[in-house]
Design an enzyme around this catalytic site. Sequence first.
Site, mmCIF file in Angstrom:
data_model
loop_
_atom_site.group_PDB
_atom_site.id
_atom_site.type_symbol
_atom_site.label_atom_id
_atom_site.label_comp_id
_atom_site.label_asym_id
_atom_site.label_seq_id
_atom_site.Cartn_x
_atom_site.Cartn_y
_atom_site.Cartn_z
ATOM 1 N N LYS A 193 -7.492 6.520 -14.418
ATOM 2 C CA LYS A 193 -8.326 6.091 -13.291
ATOM 3 C C LYS A 193 -9.808 6.053 -13.658
ATOM 4 O O LYS A 193 -10.519 5.126 -13.282
ATOM 5 C CB LYS A 193 -8.146 7.051 -12.117
ATOM 6 C CG LYS A 193 -7.014 6.703 -11.189
ATOM 7 C CD LYS A 193 -7.164 7.546 -9.934
ATOM 8 C CE LYS A 193 -6.214 7.182 -8.828
ATOM 9 N NZ LYS A 193 -5.645 5.878 -8.826
ATOM 10 N N GLU A 200 -15.095 10.556 -4.729
ATOM 11 C CA GLU A 200 -15.358 9.287 -4.048
ATOM 12 C C GLU A 200 -15.728 9.540 -2.600
ATOM 13 O O GLU A 200 -15.217 10.489 -1.992
ATOM 14 C CB GLU A 200 -14.097 8.392 -4.052
ATOM 15 C CG GLU A 200 -13.798 7.755 -5.382
ATOM 16 C CD GLU A 200 -12.617 6.804 -5.311
ATOM 17 O OE1 GLU A 200 -12.059 6.590 -4.209
ATOM 18 O OE2 GLU A 200 -12.248 6.278 -6.369
ATOM 19 N N ARG A 260 1.885 -5.955 -13.370
ATOM 20 C CA ARG A 260 3.265 -6.463 -13.288
ATOM 21 C C ARG A 260 3.351 -7.439 -12.124
ATOM 22 O O ARG A 260 2.392 -7.571 -11.347
ATOM 23 C CB ARG A 260 4.212 -5.300 -13.012
ATOM 24 C CG ARG A 260 3.829 -4.573 -11.735
ATOM 25 C CD ARG A 260 4.838 -3.564 -11.250
ATOM 26 N NE ARG A 260 4.501 -3.113 -9.904
ATOM 27 C CZ ARG A 260 3.674 -2.110 -9.614
ATOM 28 N NH1 ARG A 260 3.097 -1.417 -10.580
ATOM 29 N NH2 ARG A 260 3.425 -1.797 -8.360
HETATM 30 C C1 MV4 Z 1 -8.810 6.255 -0.881
HETATM 31 C C2 MV4 Z 1 -8.724 6.316 0.527
HETATM 32 C C3 MV4 Z 1 -9.895 6.506 1.217
HETATM 33 N N1 MV4 Z 1 -11.061 6.632 0.561
HETATM 34 N N2 MV4 Z 1 -9.998 6.372 -1.501
HETATM 35 C C4 MV4 Z 1 -4.119 6.155 -1.717
HETATM 36 C C5 MV4 Z 1 -3.395 5.705 -2.932
HETATM 37 C C6 MV4 Z 1 -4.411 5.659 -3.973
HETATM 38 N N3 MV4 Z 1 -4.096 4.706 -4.982
HETATM 39 C C7 MV4 Z 1 -5.681 5.374 -3.260
HETATM 40 N N4 MV4 Z 1 -5.480 5.828 -1.926
HETATM 41 C C8 MV4 Z 1 -6.518 5.968 -1.068
HETATM 42 N N5 MV4 Z 1 -7.723 6.072 -1.653
HETATM 43 C C9 MV4 Z 1 -11.098 6.580 -0.771
HETATM 44 N N6 MV4 Z 1 -12.257 6.703 -1.392
HETATM 45 C C10 MV4 Z 1 -7.481 6.178 1.134
HETATM 46 C C11 MV4 Z 1 -6.366 6.013 0.333
HETATM 47 C C12 MV4 Z 1 -5.124 5.881 1.034
HETATM 48 C C13 MV4 Z 1 -4.382 4.691 1.012
HETATM 49 C C14 MV4 Z 1 -4.800 3.575 0.307
HETATM 50 C C15 MV4 Z 1 -4.049 2.428 0.310
HETATM 51 C C16 MV4 Z 1 -2.881 2.357 1.014
HETATM 52 C C17 MV4 Z 1 -2.435 3.441 1.718
HETATM 53 C C18 MV4 Z 1 -3.168 4.621 1.713
HETATM 54 C C19 MV4 Z 1 -2.725 5.714 2.449
HETATM 55 C C20 MV4 Z 1 -3.446 6.862 2.445
HETATM 56 C C21 MV4 Z 1 -4.636 6.961 1.727
#
Ligand code: MV4
Length: 662
Positions: free
Chosen positions: A116, A200, A292
Amino acid sequence: MFNKILIANRGEIACRIIQTAHRMGIRCVAVYSEADADARHVAMADEAFLIGPAASSESYLKAEKIIEVAKESGAQAVHPGYGFLSENTDFAEACEANGIAFIGPPSSAIAAMGSKSAAKAIMDKAGVPLVPGYHGSDQDPELLRKEAEKCGFPLLLKAVAGGGGKGMRVVENMGEFDDALAAAKREAKNAFGNPDMLIERYLTQPRHVEIQVFCDQHGNGIYLAERDCSVQRRHQKVLEEAPAPGLSEETRKAMGDAAVRAAQAINYVGAGTVEFLYDVDGSFFFMEMNTRLQVEHPVTEMVTGQDLVEWQLKVAWGDPLPLVQEQVKTRGHAIEARIYAEDPDQDFLPATGTLRYLSTPAESAHVRVDTGVTEGDEISIHYDPMIAKLIVWDETRDQAVNRMVQALEHYRIAGLKTNIRFLHATVDSQPFRQADLTTNFIATHESLLFPKPKLDLDKALVLAAGFILEQRKSAEPTTADPWSPFARKNSWRMNSEFAQPLSLQVGDTIHELKILERDDRYQVLAGGSVYHLNARLDEDYLQAVLNGHRLSVHGNLHNNELVLFYEGDTFKCTVYQESYGLEDVAGEGSLAAPMNGAIVAVQAKVGDKVTAGQSLVIMEAMKMEHAIKAPADGVVSEIFYAEGDQVAEGAELIAIETEEAE
Ligand code: MV4
């Protein structure tokens, strides 16, 4: 173009790849595990090789075995699908090393997105927007504290090595920071072997919007619109759609350009997806890149009119991209729902079992079904429990939502638990119709997504009775026999001696119905009310008029289990026990088979003293069990059949000497 490819996958994606390859005149080699010998992807392929036992680790993840099969079969390329080996750098390298084209990006591009923090550094350099925060390698707690202050609250600690939502922690204020950091590091160390953290700013109501990108081997890169995948549950996508509702043309272009920059920054080739967090104010931030073809690619295909697997094959062969950016146009709106074998009422526990009955909506320009299973197949513990992807398209989102509601109502499965009703409730909900999408959608609207049953219990029982009696009539054309209980023209007096009892078990409760029947007209006593029912059954389709309300249900009766399908909902009951009024059919002291069938069990011996109503013989006919009961107290004098015997209707099964006869 390749003339033969190997598909290193199973299920719907293997079938979907084979379909396009065949359309292009390319031969397909499948691989399969011992559990998949009769699977649809094996049947569709031109040839298939057994690669090991059911467990993925022993079959679909066996890179060397798959490469061996590719060489043996003469396949020129391997398509990895998604999951399994699709993002495995060693596998991609091994393919190339063996002179087999890997239908995907170069292994260096897969590797670049593995970490990441490294990915964020690359994206930062390429001018792709990042969530404000810290992604440095210096993990000194004092420095992290300072970075946290700079970032502001709430903030999110993310494991550098994490993914798919694992290893994340929200921190509300500085007072919580030290403890949260220590805990997050411990978790990350345990889960990924790497305790390093990113910081973040935490977006509280973001949407998941992702861009489909495509790059060829000649340095060209374009984007094919975006998908909104905000409706997720525990980082599992539930619904996906294209385009993302409410996205402005400016944002779409800015996001698309950023995604292409992201891909080109890692010398990407093939189909890829750049995921963004999209905030209410229209800002967007890089989340991760998937190297992918994704599960949800069909919604992009539906709105662009392109076949992304065809594009993958062309790009892997070395052709330039079929279109330049300006030629990519979208039309209308597409939505995908993932149909899973799982139980929403048990916290979405994966379900296993046999697809005993499977009826899917008719495919058209508006409805697409991507699936790897057919009726009778098993959903086992070995693989992902996704049964199918249902994709709809229409000119507007509104219309597409209606299409999805209808298509889900036409997707009928009996034999195992599915999320169809949950999907139906979700798509049909006000917030979804209003495109009130955030990643918190399911948690926020939970109460709407588990609605009460579509049919009230008594009406469902009456329809169930109608289905059972109509199916029985159609299964046994013996009405010429005046002694058949079906031939008897009941008097229309409820509670008369001719009313047939029918006991239906729903959950732990047994509901006693009484039924009077004349042709296809019934009077059914259920829950203290009399219902008037007209019913006509055509295979699995019951057309009914219930107290003047014309409605229809589909159903499946298997052994004693009935499932009715109505408006995306199901009603399940078990035929508990029944009697055809045998007392009327058989003479005193003898018991006759009410229909042609088989003896399942003989529950008495000659000489046994029996009491009135005691079950003596169990018969099975038309996949339903019937108890033959003693009409009066007595002693068993003779038994004419044994377990397993076939008997004709009217045959005497057992003789009893009643008290009076002595
Ligand atoms: C976040 C976020 C809020 N703020 N980053 C969840 C999976 C991971 N790949 C990134 N994710 C998130 N990152 C910041 N700075 C909220 C999520 C997140 C989320 C993102 C996409 C789809 C579903 C989600 C469900 C919960 C939290």
